[in-house]
Design an enzyme around this catalytic site. Sequence first.
Site, PDB file in Angstrom:
ATOM      1  CG  HIS A  86     -24.317 -49.910 -18.932  1.00  0.00           C
ATOM      2  ND1 HIS A  86     -23.874 -48.523 -18.414  1.00  0.00           N
ATOM      3  CD2 HIS A  86     -25.166 -49.959 -19.674  1.00  0.00           C
ATOM      4  CE1 HIS A  86     -24.707 -47.710 -18.954  1.00  0.00           C
ATOM      5  NE2 HIS A  86     -25.702 -48.601 -19.670  1.00  0.00           N
TER       6      HIS A  86
ATOM      7  CG  ASP B 120     -29.291 -49.925 -17.456  1.00  0.00           C
ATOM      8  OD1 ASP B 120     -29.888 -50.251 -16.233  1.00  0.00           O
ATOM      9  OD2 ASP B 120     -29.541 -49.053 -17.891  1.00  0.00           O
ATOM     10  CG  ASP B 121     -26.898 -52.669 -21.456  1.00  0.00           C
ATOM     11  OD1 ASP B 121     -28.129 -52.079 -21.303  1.00  0.00           O
ATOM     12  OD2 ASP B 121     -26.135 -52.034 -22.065  1.00  0.00           O
TER      13      ASP B 121
ATOM     14  CG  HIS C  72     -32.490 -52.444 -20.493  1.00  0.00           C
ATOM     15  ND1 HIS C  72     -32.701 -51.036 -20.373  1.00  0.00           N
ATOM     16  CD2 HIS C  72     -31.063 -52.487 -21.084  1.00  0.00           C
ATOM     17  CE1 HIS C  72     -31.733 -50.253 -20.993  1.00  0.00           C
ATOM     18  NE2 HIS C  72     -30.768 -51.285 -21.259  1.00  0.00           N
TER      19      HIS C  72
ATOM     20  CG  HIS D  25     -29.890 -52.784 -25.545  1.00  0.00           C
ATOM     21  ND1 HIS D  25     -28.942 -51.687 -26.255  1.00  0.00           N
ATOM     22  CD2 HIS D  25     -29.843 -52.538 -24.194  1.00  0.00           C
ATOM     23  CE1 HIS D  25     -28.829 -50.890 -25.162  1.00  0.00           C
ATOM     24  NE2 HIS D  25     -28.887 -51.367 -23.977  1.00  0.00           N
TER      25      HIS D  25
END
Length: 204
Positions: free
Chosen positions: A174, A35-36, A86, A90
């Site tokens: 991440h 993620d991210d 995503h 964020h």
Amino acid sequence: MFLDTSNFWLKSLFPRRLWNLKPNDDSKIIYLTFDDGPIPEVTPMVLELLDQYNAKATFFCVGDNVKKHPQIFQSLLKKGHSVGNHTFHHKNGWNTNSIEYLEDVKQCGELFKTNWFRPPYGKLRPSQAKEIEKTYTIVMWDILSRDFDPSYTPEKCTEHVIKNIKSGSIVVFHDSIKASENMFPCLRITLKTFSEQGFVFKSL
Ligand SMILES: [Zn+2]
């Protein structure tokens, strides 16, 4: 702070969401997710590591990062990994009104096509989820590495992942600067340990 969704009751509360992909046969598959990202400081090294084990993964990308680093984003696709939405900035669904939140999801969705969505922090209001499920499958997880947690050491992250992973598990890492110190050692050992046991790593 980060919703720990390994609890059974949470899974039964949101049965439409994807928590794992338990195979019907005895095949050994693990679904790694990141993620991210994508960001130049971390993502290319993740790709290199995955390549070493012929592993495919799924990257839940922040739209703002995709916009800033389009070449890294393209390299994810070129290498056969999957990508998911995503949100663009964020956003935390619990702290954001639904109109603003859904606009942010849409803004990310305009950058690339995908069937997958993962809410940042795992936090989503029911009204937001209902709208998002019209377009996406919401992907949660059954293993949270906690690589982002400064109170965790690489050893503690690794122990948690290794102990709890099973075939069909969806594991969260991440590709962020903050998480990288825990993420890289944990990822390396996870790839090595489970490759040796005959597992393959697939994208969604
Ligand atoms: Zn996130």
